[in-house]
Design a protein around this motif. Structure first.
Motif, PDB file in Angstrom:
ATOM      1  N   HIS A  90      33.718  38.777  36.269  1.00  0.00           N
ATOM      2  CA  HIS A  90      34.083  40.099  35.766  1.00  0.00           C
ATOM      3  C   HIS A  90      32.874  40.846  35.204  1.00  0.00           C
ATOM      4  O   HIS A  90      31.771  40.311  35.092  1.00  0.00           O
TER       5      HIS A  90
ATOM      6  N   GLU B 273      34.795  43.220  30.143  1.00  0.00           N
ATOM      7  CA  GLU B 273      36.035  42.912  30.844  1.00  0.00           C
ATOM      8  C   GLU B 273      36.406  41.442  30.599  1.00  0.00           C
ATOM      9  O   GLU B 273      35.723  40.716  29.870  1.00  0.00           O
TER      10      GLU B 273
ATOM     11  N   ILE C 277      40.886  41.257  35.239  1.00  0.00           N
ATOM     12  CA  ILE C 277      40.523  42.425  36.041  1.00  0.00           C
ATOM     13  C   ILE C 277      40.748  42.148  37.535  1.00  0.00           C
ATOM     14  O   ILE C 277      40.975  43.069  38.328  1.00  0.00           O
TER      15      ILE C 277
ATOM     16  N   ARG D  19      38.464  31.937  38.337  1.00  0.00           N
ATOM     17  CA  ARG D  19      38.152  33.138  37.560  1.00  0.00           C
ATOM     18  C   ARG D  19      37.315  32.740  36.351  1.00  0.00           C
ATOM     19  O   ARG D  19      37.792  32.031  35.471  1.00  0.00           O
TER      20      ARG D  19
END
Length: 231
Positions: free
Chosen positions: A8, A12, A16, A31
């Motif tokens: 990200h 953030e 996102i 992630r």
């Protein structure tokens, strides 16, 4: 199975990418939370995008078999990862030239003092930035990010600013795909060819289906090329 590493941008968090992920081809999705990564890393060496890329590449054993998708600052980290191991890199609203970031201050020493004093997190600054934001479609998201930034640890803010602006060696690689919106007011459009998509800096949130199209096309081409080379 293909692995996606998602990184990200500034202030953030990994959510996102939530709208985009369902539109990607099947694969394992990782992630990354940069807040958590910095907390675990506790870097003693000088911080820049390359040193962070080196840490992440080692921790997650990133190789040329992985697909790294970065939004904004995350794309800058992603291209540094490619310079280390040849991973496939997709940049969304990102850059390979730090001058493309439309931040009012880029001097490292000044940024350090601004972060230390919390100047960029002040209500006065945040309210001014809110008022000057031009896009209605993404205004609520942008406002939420600014309010979240106000609560972030100042050390983490400074670490992100170093990733954005600290010097790195010249790049010898290029992204496999650049996705951008020409109206983006946070990161200026690349000088190199890119896929122009609807929206603004946050196109991956509000137009995920459209953003996913060139990504799927790139990966299909790579898969076809791989099959051809094996026969």
């Amino acid at each position: 199975m293909r692995r996606y590493i998602l990184i990200h941008g500034y202030v953030e968090d990994p959510t996102i990418f939530d709208p985009l992920v369902p539109h990607l081809p099947p694969g394992e999705t990782l992630r990354l939370s940069l807040k958590d990564e910095f907390a675990e890393w506790k870097p003693q060496e000088p911080i820049n995008a390359l040193s962070l890329a080196r840490y992440l590449s080692g921790k997650y054993c990133i190789t040329d078999q992985d697909v790294v998708i970065g939004h904004s600052m995350g794309g800058w980290i992603a291209i540094q990862i490619k310079s280390l191991n040849g991973a496939t890199v997709v940049q969304i609203g990102s850059y390979t030239n730090q001058l493309k970031v439309t931040f009012p201050v880029k001097n490292i020493r000044l940024l350090k003092w601004m972060a230390k004093l919390g100047m960029g997190q002040s209500a006065l600054f945040v309210n001014w930035v809110k008022k000057t934001y031009p896009f209605d479609e993404t205004r609520a998201l942008y406002t939420a990010l600014l309010e979240g930034m106000r609560k972030m640890d100042r050390t983490y803010i400074y670490q992100q600013l170093l990733v954005l602006f600290a010097p790195v060696p010249p790049l010898t690689v290029t992204p496999d795909l650049r996705i951008h919106n020409c109206r983006d007011n946070i990161v200026a459009a690349p000088d190199e060819p890119y896929v122009d998509v609807p929206g603004d800096h946050f196109c991956l949130v509000f137009h995920p289906e459209t953003v996913a199209v060139p990504i799927r096309s790139l990966l299909e081409q790579k898969q076809t090329a791989l099959h051809t080379s094996n026969h």
